[in-house]
Motif scaffolding. Structure first.
Motif, mmCIF file in Angstrom:
data_model
loop_
_atom_site.group_PDB
_atom_site.id
_atom_site.type_symbol
_atom_site.label_atom_id
_atom_site.label_comp_id
_atom_site.label_asym_id
_atom_site.label_seq_id
_atom_site.Cartn_x
_atom_site.Cartn_y
_atom_site.Cartn_z
ATOM 1 N N ALA A 30 -73.548 99.999 24.413
ATOM 2 C CA ALA A 30 -73.368 100.160 22.971
ATOM 3 C C ALA A 30 -74.065 101.426 22.484
ATOM 4 O O ALA A 30 -73.488 102.230 21.731
ATOM 5 N N SER A 41 -72.320 104.603 24.215
ATOM 6 C CA SER A 41 -71.042 104.984 23.612
ATOM 7 C C SER A 41 -71.246 105.664 22.266
ATOM 8 O O SER A 41 -70.566 106.644 21.941
ATOM 9 N N ASP A 42 -72.218 105.181 21.493
ATOM 10 C CA ASP A 42 -72.514 105.798 20.197
ATOM 11 C C ASP A 42 -73.058 107.206 20.384
ATOM 12 O O ASP A 42 -72.679 108.134 19.658
ATOM 13 N N TYR A 57 -68.415 107.774 20.387
ATOM 14 C CA TYR A 57 -67.379 106.747 20.304
ATOM 15 C C TYR A 57 -67.772 105.701 19.266
ATOM 16 O O TYR A 57 -68.912 105.235 19.229
ATOM 17 N N GLN A 58 -66.806 105.342 18.411
ATOM 18 C CA GLN A 58 -67.097 104.425 17.315
ATOM 19 C C GLN A 58 -67.161 102.973 17.773
ATOM 20 O O GLN A 58 -67.704 102.125 17.069
ATOM 21 N N SER A 59 -66.595 102.673 18.940
ATOM 22 C CA SER A 59 -66.661 101.310 19.450
ATOM 23 C C SER A 59 -66.892 101.320 20.953
ATOM 24 O O SER A 59 -66.445 102.229 21.656
ATOM 25 N N GLU A 60 -67.592 100.291 21.420
ATOM 26 C CA GLU A 60 -67.847 100.162 22.845
ATOM 27 C C GLU A 60 -66.545 99.924 23.598
ATOM 28 O O GLU A 60 -66.373 100.384 24.729
ATOM 29 N N ALA A 61 -65.603 99.214 22.967
ATOM 30 C CA ALA A 61 -64.325 98.930 23.616
ATOM 31 C C ALA A 61 -63.556 100.218 23.902
ATOM 32 O O ALA A 61 -62.983 100.394 24.983
#
Length: 280
Positions: free
Chosen positions: A245, A248-249, A253-257
């Motif tokens: 989490a 990724s941030d 990236y706005q989401s981990e997915a």
């Protein structure tokens, strides 16, 4: 951060083996790991090196060749050479080819001839490296490994300075305009970079920048941005950074997915696979 350091801060070469191969007959076999990078330097004699796909180069005394990734080589004496030929083999852990963009190359061999200006500038460091590796003394292993690492970094620096490479990351870093954009990506991978903003970094129009970037790097600016982010992520996971989490941030990236999907697409395995491999 300078051009080369922007890469080496994430993918730092570590010398894992320094050895000498003594060849006195035809048909020697040299197995070089595909997970390592190599500098081969001919100390004495003359040798022909042939890879399985028939890439071939001849080395005479004082010549060297960098192999971005290792291969199985057939080693033969050059016709007319008598006696023993000695090849210095420096092996580097430089992250795997799948992770390090310096090793993601169309070319495999970079030869440095004895009379090349690059060879002349490397000569002082080479002399010390040969002395320590071929005449071992107390502490020589540690000294030799550090010297080999310094030698590789200096050589890559000279490749950039002399525009020795025509395609790939080193080629991009050799162009001062593209280098500004590439270093910006390396230093701030979390930024929401677009082609226009990267072109501004390079001081070029969007269209000219895009064309030059792709022809030099072999991919579009946005594809390189994604590749760098995912390779950086894989390296950090490999080194023990497991909080996806946060990772990724930090990589924009706005989401981990979304991060997980992109990671699997680019790297070919999941973040969990990288973590498990690192623990083995």
């Amino acid at each position: 951060m300078d051009r080369l350091s922007s890469v080496l801060s994430a993918f730092r070469p570590k010398a894992t083996s320094i050895s000498a191969l003594h060849c006195a007959r035809q048909g020697e076999h040299l197995a070089l790991s595909a997970d390592s990078s190599y500098w081969l330097y001919l100390v004495t004699g003359g040798l022909s090196l042939t890879a399985q796909e028939n890439s071939r180069t001849e080395l005479k005394e004082g010549d060297g060749v960098w192999l971005a990734t290792g291969q199985d080589l057939s080693v033969s004496l050059i016709q007319g050479i008598h006696g023993q030929s000695t090849l210095l083999v420096c092996e580097f852990d430089f992250a795997t080819k799948a992770l390090n963009p310096l090793l993601d190359l169309e070319w495999q061999w970079v030869k440095v001839d004895k009379g090349d200006e690059i060879a002349q500038q490397l000569a002082p460091l080479k002399t010390i490296l040969l002395t320590e590796s071929l005449q071992p003394r107390c502490g020589s292993q540690v000294v030799t490994e550090r010297l080999a690492e310094a030698y590789l970094v200096q050589m890559l620096r000279l490749f950039i300075q002399h525009q020795k490479i025509e395609l790939g990351l080193l080629a991009g870093l050799s162009d001062t305009r593209l280098a500004r954009a590439i270093v910006a990506i390396h230093e701030q991978p979390q930024q929401a970079w677009q082609v226009a903003s990267l072109a501004d970094q390079a001081g070029m129009s969007r269209s000219v920048f895009s064309g030059l970037f792709k022809s030099t790097m072999g991919m579009s600016p946005m594809a390189y941005l994604t590749s760098w982010r995912m390779r950086l992520a894989a390296q950090r996971i490999k080194n023990g950074d497991r909080n996806l989490a946060i990772l990724s941030d930090e990589l924009g990236y706005q989401s981990e997915a979304a991060f997980r999907r992109t990671f699997k697409k680019v790297i070919g395995v999941t973040p969990g696979d990288i973590g498990r491999q690192a623990r083995l």
